[in-house]
Design an enzyme around this catalytic site. Structure first.
Site, short mmCIF file in Angstrom:
data_model
loop_
_atom_site.label_atom_id
_atom_site.label_comp_id
_atom_site.label_asym_id
_atom_site.label_seq_id
_atom_site.Cartn_x
_atom_site.Cartn_y
_atom_site.Cartn_z
N GLY A 1 -7.52 3.77 2.81
CA GLY A 1 -7.73 2.73 1.80
C GLY A 1 -9.03 2.86 1.02
O GLY A 1 -9.28 2.10 0.10
N ASP B 1 0.88 -1.17 0.00
CA ASP B 1 0.00 0.00 0.00
C ASP B 1 0.92 1.23 0.00
O ASP B 1 2.07 1.15 0.45
CB ASP B 1 -0.87 -0.03 1.25
N ASP C 1 -0.12 5.02 0.73
CA ASP C 1 -0.43 5.98 1.80
C ASP C 1 -0.36 5.31 3.18
O ASP C 1 -1.15 4.42 3.47
CB ASP C 1 -1.84 6.56 1.61
N SER D 1 -5.35 5.16 -4.45
CA SER D 1 -5.23 6.59 -4.80
C SER D 1 -4.99 6.84 -6.29
O SER D 1 -4.11 6.25 -6.90
CB SER D 1 -4.07 7.20 -4.01
N ASN E 1 -3.85 9.61 -7.14
CA ASN E 1 -2.66 10.48 -7.12
C ASN E 1 -1.35 9.69 -7.02
O ASN E 1 -0.28 10.30 -6.89
CB ASN E 1 -2.76 11.45 -5.94
N ASP F 1 -1.70 -0.59 6.07
CA ASP F 1 -1.96 0.09 7.34
C ASP F 1 -3.46 0.25 7.58
O ASP F 1 -3.87 0.86 8.56
CB ASP F 1 -1.29 1.47 7.36
N ARG G 1 -11.75 8.06 -3.15
CA ARG G 1 -12.08 9.46 -2.89
C ARG G 1 -13.58 9.69 -2.71
O ARG G 1 -14.02 10.32 -1.74
CB ARG G 1 -11.56 10.33 -4.03
C1 G6P Z 1 -5.62 5.96 -0.25
C2 G6P Z 1 -5.88 6.63 1.08
C3 G6P Z 1 -7.33 7.05 1.19
C4 G6P Z 1 -7.75 7.86 -0.02
C5 G6P Z 1 -7.57 7.04 -1.28
C6 G6P Z 1 -7.95 7.79 -2.55
O1 G6P Z 1 -6.12 4.67 -0.21
O2 G6P Z 1 -5.55 5.78 2.16
O3 G6P Z 1 -7.50 7.78 2.37
O4 G6P Z 1 -9.09 8.28 0.10
O5 G6P Z 1 -6.19 6.65 -1.36
O6 G6P Z 1 -7.00 8.80 -2.77
P1 G6P Z 1 -7.04 9.89 -3.93
O7 G6P Z 1 -5.63 10.40 -3.95
O8 G6P Z 1 -7.41 9.17 -5.21
O9 G6P Z 1 -8.04 10.91 -3.56
MG MG Z 2 -2.84 3.10 3.57
#
Ligand code: G6P
Ligand code: MG
Length: 211
Positions: free
Chosen positions: A45, A8, A10, A115, A117, A169, A48
């Site tokens: 996890g 993972d 983040d 994510s 991003n 996590d 968005r």
């Molecule tokens: C990760 C984080 C989440 C977040 C998700 C989407 O899994 O742990 O908290 O909401 O990514 O992220 P993004 O960057 O696409 O908004």
């Molecule tokens: Mg994570």
């Protein structure tokens, strides 16, 4: 036999969780929606838009689909500002040591993150070309706890799920790894895993689990 480790991003490779928190908090404050660290923990996890639905549980009115899209975009703008400051120094303790050791010993390494991003973050921390595969929010339709993100990473690597170890996590991430038929290692107290470490700084994945 473990042939690949799926990380993972983040909270495991880099601590972007406080950036997510600050961005959601800023958006929620502007909208007059109560938001705190405890609610933020439930977003780990989670994609968005699904995260936004959790944030909006505390809203005093309902939001239409267009408004929800705008709120998510606004939060993402704030989040992008924060992650533009990330550097290789933000890689979490023990992550690089583990990644390098796994690679040196012929174990494949991949990212499995919800994510969208992910490419930006990997670039910021200097790991854009490091991983053998990157599976993220851009190539999946169902976010964790669905196993899709990890199954697609395994497929990219050409490794069967039973030969993969997921490092997570988030409870939702451990659940996703297990649902995909993979072994799991939790950090920071995520529940339900085969193995657990406080964090990666004092845990040698290769020696403790694979060798
Ligand atoms: C990760 C984080 C989440 C977040 C998700 C989407 O899994 O742990 O908290 O909401 O990514 O992220 P993004 O960057 O696409 O908004
Ligand atoms: Mg994570």
């Amino acid at each position: 036999m473990i042939k690949a480790v799926l990380f993972d991003l983040d909270g495991v490779i880099v601590s972007t969780d406080h950036c997510h928190y600050r961005a959601w908090k800023r958006m929620a404050d502007e909208e007059g929606i109560y938001f705190d660290e405890k609610i933020n923990d439930r977003l780990r996890g989670v994609s968005r838009m699904a995260s936004l639905d959790i944030v909006l549980e505390r809203a005093t009115r309902t939001y239409g689909d267009d408004e929800k899209k705008k709120l998510a975009d606004r939060k993402n703008g704030y989040y992008r500002e924060l992650i533009s400051e990330l550097t290789p120094a933000d890689v979490l303790p023990g992550a690089m040591e583990n990644l390098n050791k796994l690679k040196r010993n012929g174990v494949l390494v991949a990212v499995g993150s919800s994510s969208k991003n992910t490419p930006i973050i990997l670039k910021q921390i200097g790991l854009a070309d490091f991983f053998d595969a990157v599976s993220d929010g851009n190539n999946i339709t169902r976010s964790k706890p669905d196993p899709e993100v990890f199954l697609s990473a395994a497929k990219m690597l050409g490794v069967s799920p039973a030969d993969c170890l997921v490092v997570e996590d988030a409870d939702a991430g451990i659940e996703a790894g297990r649902a995909g038929g993979m072994k799991t290692l939790s950090v920071k107290g995520a529940k339900g895993a085969d193995y657990a470490a406080a964090d990666l700084s004092a845990f040698d994945i290769y020696e403790r689990i694979i060798r």
